[in-house]
Design an enzyme around this catalytic site. Structure first.
Site, PDB file in Angstrom:
ATOM      1  N   CYS A 121      31.091  53.233  35.692  1.00  0.00           N
ATOM      2  CA  CYS A 121      30.888  52.041  35.165  1.00  0.00           C
ATOM      3  C   CYS A 121      29.773  51.873  33.977  1.00  0.00           C
ATOM      4  O   CYS A 121      29.598  50.820  33.470  1.00  0.00           O
ATOM      5  CB  CYS A 121      29.845  51.110  36.220  1.00  0.00           C
ATOM      6  SG  CYS A 121      30.976  51.058  37.883  1.00  0.00           S
ATOM      7  N   HIS A 246      26.157  45.853  33.074  1.00  0.00           N
ATOM      8  CA  HIS A 246      27.340  45.974  33.699  1.00  0.00           C
ATOM      9  C   HIS A 246      27.564  45.001  34.779  1.00  0.00           C
ATOM     10  O   HIS A 246      26.265  44.652  35.651  1.00  0.00           O
ATOM     11  CB  HIS A 246      27.308  47.653  34.276  1.00  0.00           C
ATOM     12  CG  HIS A 246      28.533  47.708  35.398  1.00  0.00           C
ATOM     13  ND1 HIS A 246      29.642  47.379  35.356  1.00  0.00           N
ATOM     14  CD2 HIS A 246      28.183  48.193  36.515  1.00  0.00           C
ATOM     15  CE1 HIS A 246      30.245  47.654  36.480  1.00  0.00           C
ATOM     16  NE2 HIS A 246      29.332  47.991  37.350  1.00  0.00           N
ATOM     17  N   ASN A 276      33.915  43.019  39.641  1.00  0.00           N
ATOM     18  CA  ASN A 276      33.466  43.956  39.096  1.00  0.00           C
ATOM     19  C   ASN A 276      34.428  44.805  38.325  1.00  0.00           C
ATOM     20  O   ASN A 276      35.249  45.263  38.910  1.00  0.00           O
ATOM     21  CB  ASN A 276      32.737  44.856  40.090  1.00  0.00           C
ATOM     22  CG  ASN A 276      31.992  46.073  39.516  1.00  0.00           C
ATOM     23  OD1 ASN A 276      32.442  46.910  38.358  1.00  0.00           O
ATOM     24  ND2 ASN A 276      31.145  46.846  40.139  1.00  0.00           N
TER      25      ASN A 276
HETATM   26  O1  UT7 Z   1      29.683  49.157  39.915  1.00  0.00           O
HETATM   27  C1  UT7 Z   1      29.413  50.254  40.305  1.00  0.00           C
HETATM   28  C2  UT7 Z   1      27.985  50.309  40.921  1.00  0.00           C
HETATM   29  N1  UT7 Z   1      27.840  49.719  42.417  1.00  0.00           N
HETATM   30  C3  UT7 Z   1      27.206  48.792  42.790  1.00  0.00           C
HETATM   31  O2  UT7 Z   1      26.444  48.318  41.905  1.00  0.00           O
HETATM   32  C4  UT7 Z   1      27.084  48.102  43.942  1.00  0.00           C
HETATM   33  C5  UT7 Z   1      25.789  47.717  44.526  1.00  0.00           C
HETATM   34  N2  UT7 Z   1      25.853  47.255  45.868  1.00  0.00           N
HETATM   35  C6  UT7 Z   1      26.137  45.849  46.150  1.00  0.00           C
HETATM   36  O3  UT7 Z   1      26.487  45.332  45.494  1.00  0.00           O
HETATM   37  C7  UT7 Z   1      26.009  45.515  47.567  1.00  0.00           C
HETATM   38  O4  UT7 Z   1      25.409  46.422  48.478  1.00  0.00           O
HETATM   39  C8  UT7 Z   1      27.506  45.208  48.128  1.00  0.00           C
HETATM   40  C9  UT7 Z   1      27.951  43.949  47.810  1.00  0.00           C
HETATM   41  C10 UT7 Z   1      28.431  46.343  48.122  1.00  0.00           C
HETATM   42  C11 UT7 Z   1      27.071  44.833  49.715  1.00  0.00           C
HETATM   43  O5  UT7 Z   1      26.418  43.870  49.913  1.00  0.00           O
HETATM   44  P1  UT7 Z   1      24.838  44.028  50.991  1.00  0.00           P
HETATM   45  O6  UT7 Z   1      24.200  42.565  50.838  1.00  0.00           O
HETATM   46  O7  UT7 Z   1      24.170  45.267  50.627  1.00  0.00           O
HETATM   47  O8  UT7 Z   1      25.491  44.041  52.218  1.00  0.00           O
HETATM   48  P2  UT7 Z   1      25.423  44.965  53.368  1.00  0.00           P
HETATM   49  O9  UT7 Z   1      26.435  46.327  53.080  1.00  0.00           O
HETATM   50  O10 UT7 Z   1      24.029  45.192  53.726  1.00  0.00           O
HETATM   51  O11 UT7 Z   1      26.330  44.347  54.572  1.00  0.00           O
HETATM   52  C12 UT7 Z   1      25.598  43.216  55.185  1.00  0.00           C
HETATM   53  C13 UT7 Z   1      26.341  42.805  56.355  1.00  0.00           C
HETATM   54  C14 UT7 Z   1      26.897  43.546  57.381  1.00  0.00           C
HETATM   55  O12 UT7 Z   1      27.035  43.131  58.375  1.00  0.00           O
HETATM   56  P3  UT7 Z   1      25.857  43.351  59.515  1.00  0.00           P
HETATM   57  O13 UT7 Z   1      25.965  44.862  59.806  1.00  0.00           O
HETATM   58  O14 UT7 Z   1      24.768  43.075  59.121  1.00  0.00           O
HETATM   59  O15 UT7 Z   1      26.391  42.520  60.761  1.00  0.00           O
HETATM   60  C15 UT7 Z   1      28.407  44.162  56.936  1.00  0.00           C
HETATM   61  O16 UT7 Z   1      29.304  44.453  57.908  1.00  0.00           O
HETATM   62  O17 UT7 Z   1      27.640  41.997  55.827  1.00  0.00           O
HETATM   63  C16 UT7 Z   1      28.678  42.624  56.113  1.00  0.00           C
HETATM   64  N3  UT7 Z   1      29.851  42.708  55.321  1.00  0.00           N
HETATM   65  C17 UT7 Z   1      30.869  41.690  54.989  1.00  0.00           C
HETATM   66  N4  UT7 Z   1      30.912  40.339  55.747  1.00  0.00           N
HETATM   67  C18 UT7 Z   1      31.723  39.470  55.143  1.00  0.00           C
HETATM   68  C19 UT7 Z   1      30.208  43.582  54.540  1.00  0.00           C
HETATM   69  N5  UT7 Z   1      31.185  43.158  53.614  1.00  0.00           N
HETATM   70  C20 UT7 Z   1      31.713  41.985  54.098  1.00  0.00           C
HETATM   71  C21 UT7 Z   1      32.564  41.168  53.672  1.00  0.00           C
HETATM   72  N6  UT7 Z   1      32.500  39.933  53.891  1.00  0.00           N
HETATM   73  N7  UT7 Z   1      33.252  41.415  52.654  1.00  0.00           N
END
Ligand code: UT7
Length: 320
Positions: A121, A246, A276
């Site tokens: 990225c 980015h 993204n």
């Molecule tokens: O471009 C390359 C560099 N990459 C990045 O910069 C990515 C950086 N990270 C992020 O953007 C975020 O961490 C994500 C968008 C990938 C995820 O967001 P988050 O707020 O960190 O969510 P999380 O992984 O902590 O998940 C929170 C909850 C979980 O459920 P529980 O365990 O709290 O019940 C996940 O299972 O959201 C759930 N979850 C979803 N729910 C609905 C994860 N993905 C989804 C989804 N839809 N698509």
């Protein structure tokens, strides 16, 4: 020791134009929600994406890259024959060999130097530094720099934590010699001890990331690098006309902008409609901002890329 000849050097370089290409197919959050356990509200609030464009089955990185390149050339009023070096930043080529840049050059009908950069990225920012340095050294006068990415072919479409995030696209810039400097010093670096946080483990695997760890890293480490890039260019954050980070996540973009204190800048938020798009995200967002005439020509714009590696790179440019 014998001193060897060197190319006549250039005083500086500038970004002359920026272009982009997006595949025609638009995929909404609702469409994705019909296939996997997710929903529009989660995707909008946690990532910031509303729609993304996905490539056709037969649409390749070099095809998208050449189309973005043609857009940048058209906006500059130039043809491919005016280019003497092609750099393509990509981390999702169809195959590792041959490189994508030579294919892009071939599609454009030119047989100039051509090489790829893979820092995921942050690739466009690394590529811009390479283009800048080649011009300063005099090895190139006018570079076509492309950032092209097709993450859709590397995703597990049943993994909701990654499938909702990405889009396919290409962005491009014409970078050329200039009597005054139009590209500030790059601030770049890496942390290979965190390589495991974003990866495709082997050729049979899909893209994986530890989202929360990457999120914490991006929201804490990237704004200070962006500030260093401003300082290196001699530009105060409140003098920036635009900030183009980015497009990883809308919450990361907003956190970087807030920490930077770029109070008078337009902040790129192309992730909302495009997802993204990795290394394509910076040039594509900038290209659209220029099409909307949001940034005055000649004003300072901060570009800051970050991602797998982990890698990061940023520089201030004079807006085309
Ligand atoms: O471009 C390359 C560099 N990459 C990045 O910069 C990515 C950086 N990270 C992020 O953007 C975020 O961490 C994500 C968008 C990938 C995820 O967001 P988050 O707020 O960190 O969510 P999380 O992984 O902590 O998940 C929170 C909850 C979980 O459920 P529980 O365990 O709290 O019940 C996940 O299972 O959201 C759930 N979850 C979803 N729910 C609905 C994860 N993905 C989804 C989804 N839809 N698509």
């Amino acid at each position: 020791m014998t001193a060897l000849n060197h190319h006549p050097r250039n005083m500086g370089a500038q970004v002359r134009s920026v272009g982009h290409y997006q595949p025609a197919r638009v995929v909404t959050n609702e469409e994705i929600s019909q296939r996997i356990d997710t929903n529009d509200e989660w995707i909008r609030t946690r990532v910031g994406v509303q729609t993304r464009h996905l490539a056709r089955e037969d649409e390749t990185i070099d095809e998208m890259g050449a189309l973005a390149g043609q857009d940048a050339l058209r906006k500059a009023g130039l043809t491919a024959q005016d280019i003497d070096l092609v750099i393509v930043a990509t981390s999702t080529p169809e195959t590792p060999v041959p490189n994508v840049a030579a294919s892009v050059a071939g599609r454009l009908g030119i047989s100039v130097g051509a090489f790829d950069v893979n820092t995921a990225c942050s690739g466009f920012s690394y590529g811009l530094a390479n283009a800048h340095h080649a011009i300063i050294a005099g090895t190139a006068q006018r570079v076509l720099l492309v950032g092209a990415e097709r993450f859709s072919s590397w995703l597990d479409w049943n993994d909701r934590s990654t499938a909702v995030i990405f889009g396919d696209a290409a962005g491009a810039a014409v970078v050329e010699a200039s009597d005054t400097e139009g590209i500030g010093p790059v601030r770049w670096g890496s942390d290979g001890t965190k390589a495991g946080l974003i990866r495709i483990p082997d050729r049979h695997s899909s893209f994986m990331q530890e989202g929360q760890s990457v999120f914490r890293w991006a929201t804490s480490e990237i704004a200070p690098i962006a500030l260093q890039a401003c300082e290196a260019a001699g530009v105060k954050p409140d003098e920036l006309a635009a900030v183009v980070p980015h497009q990883a996540n809308l919450r990361i973009i907003d956190a970087i902008a807030r920490k930077l204190g770029a109070d008078n800048a337009v902040i790129a938020r192309d992730i909302v409609g495009s997802g993204n798009t990795s290394t394509a995200s910076i040039p594509m967002a900038l290209s659209k901002m220029l099409e909307r005439k949001e940034i005055p020509s000649g004003s300072p714009v901060l570009l800051i890329g970050f991602g797998a590696g982990l890698t990061y790179a940023g520089q201030v440019i004079r807006c085309p």
